[in-house]
Design a protein around this motif. Structure first.
Motif, short mmCIF file in Angstrom:
data_model
loop_
_atom_site.label_atom_id
_atom_site.label_comp_id
_atom_site.label_asym_id
_atom_site.label_seq_id
_atom_site.Cartn_x
_atom_site.Cartn_y
_atom_site.Cartn_z
N ARG A 3 -6.53 6.17 8.33
CA ARG A 3 -6.35 6.81 9.64
C ARG A 3 -7.29 8.02 9.77
O ARG A 3 -7.88 8.25 10.82
CB ARG A 3 -4.91 7.28 9.80
N TRP A 60 1.98 5.07 1.19
CA TRP A 60 2.14 5.50 2.57
C TRP A 60 1.38 6.76 2.93
O TRP A 60 1.05 6.98 4.09
CB TRP A 60 3.62 5.74 2.85
N THR A 69 0.86 -1.18 0.00
CA THR A 69 0.00 0.00 0.00
C THR A 69 0.90 1.23 0.00
O THR A 69 2.05 1.17 0.43
CB THR A 69 -0.92 0.03 1.24
N SER A 89 -7.09 1.75 1.79
CA SER A 89 -5.82 1.83 1.08
C SER A 89 -5.42 0.40 0.75
O SER A 89 -4.88 -0.30 1.60
CB SER A 89 -4.76 2.52 1.96
N ASP A 102 -2.13 5.20 2.99
CA ASP A 102 -2.43 4.72 4.34
C ASP A 102 -2.86 5.82 5.31
O ASP A 102 -3.42 5.51 6.37
CB ASP A 102 -1.19 4.02 4.92
#
Length: 317
Positions: free
Chosen positions: A244, A201, A199, A252, A240
């Motif tokens: 979050r 970042w 994935t 992601s 990613d």
């Protein structure tokens, strides 16, 4: 489910009439694979073509030049990366790709540059191609404008004000990468990839890919599907930071590359990585955490998150 296409013809500016419709498609993509195409994005074909020509020239420079300007000589990892120097999937062999990294130009007295934060600082340029800095800076500025617009639409897709993420983009972390994948070896085993499954970042990746194809995306159900090149489009995927920011609502998903082009020619791609300001707070946005529940992810800054990702994939990071 096929990778959706978002047409930005009527959604390029804040408040544009097509913004709500574009945001709805984005939400569908984000809750599935996290991948989508964008067309009528406003980046001229001539600019994209110029960037691919530069990528070929850079990666055709002599080995001595590329070694002298290796990312290993740059504290913020700008310059050339050789074959096998990155392993994106720890269970696979080193990636069969080589690339050139550069980033957004910040003045030497910018506080982030002075502090030595990741992605803030000078690029390494080969003297043989004096126009390279200007070509890359123009492309970076065009892609940064597109990234900010996509973040507007991301906010709308979450029922937030269109400008919700604007404050996080004051001094963004920007990386432009030009990649060449050699033909996939005929005798390669199942652990050999141009880029192993991974994935991304950060927040957004906007990919210009040539006509050869080779990008594969994993669906939430575990199937691998091709992100087939479509003329006039970029492939966009969420990194990613977005799970979050959305408490896991948006995805992601892993992707990988294998250059199986039948002519045996190399594959070129140009990913643009958009990350917010180094000190942008990455935590669940309003409406993504149910009353009485705790967020699924610990809050962090964008810089903290990106630093950890570099440490995981580069021995010298």
């Amino acid at each position: 489910m096929p990778i959706p296409v978002i047409d930005l013809a009527d959604a390029r500016e804040p408040g544009a009439p097509g913004s709500a419709a574009a945001a709805r498609i984005l939400r569908t993509a984000a809750t599935d694979s996290g991948f989508f195409y964008v067309r009528h994005h406003g980046v001229p074909d001539e600019m994209i073509g110029r960037q691919f020509k530069l990528a070929r020239r850079l990666l055709d420079l002599p080995a001595t030049t590329r070694q002298r300007l290796s990312i290993r000589h740059s504290p913020i990892m700008r310059g050339f990366e050789g074959l096998g120097e990155q392993t994106l999937d720890a269970a696979a062999r080193p990636d069969l790709k080589e690339s050139f990294y550069c980033g957004m130009v910040y003045p030497a007295d910018h506080p982030y540059v002075k502090a030595g934060y990741q992605t803030y600082g000078p690029n390494q340029w080969p003297e043989e191609i004096p126009e390279a800095p200007a070509v890359c800076e123009a492309y970076i500025q065009a892609m940064l404008a597109l990234s900010r617009r996509l973040m507007n639409l991301l906010a709308l897709s979450l029922d937030l004000p269109e400008s919700y993420f604007d404050a996080t983009s004051e001094s963004p972390m920007i990386t432009l990468r030009m990649i060449r994948y050699p033909p996939h070896p005929a005798d390669a085993d199942e652990r050999t990839f141009g880029a192993g499954a991974h994935t991304d970042w950060g927040a957004l990746t906007i990919l210009a890919q040539d006509q050869h194809g080779g990008l594969e995306v994993q669906t939430p159900g575990g199937q691998w599907i091709e992100a087939t090149p479509m003329p006039g489009t970029f492939v966009v995927n969420l990194g990613d930071m977005i799970p979050r920011w959305t408490n896991g609502l948006y995805h992601s998903n892993p992707h990988r590359v294998r250059n199986h082009y039948s002519s045996g020619a190399p594959r070129y791609s140009i990913p643009f990585f958009y990350e917010p300001d180094y000190f942008a707070r990455i935590e669940a946005v309003p409406g993504t955490v149910a009353p009485g529940e705790m967020p699924r992810f610990a809050a962090c800054t964008a810089g903290e998150h990106l630093r950890e990702m570099y440490r995981k994939t580069y021995a010298t990071a």
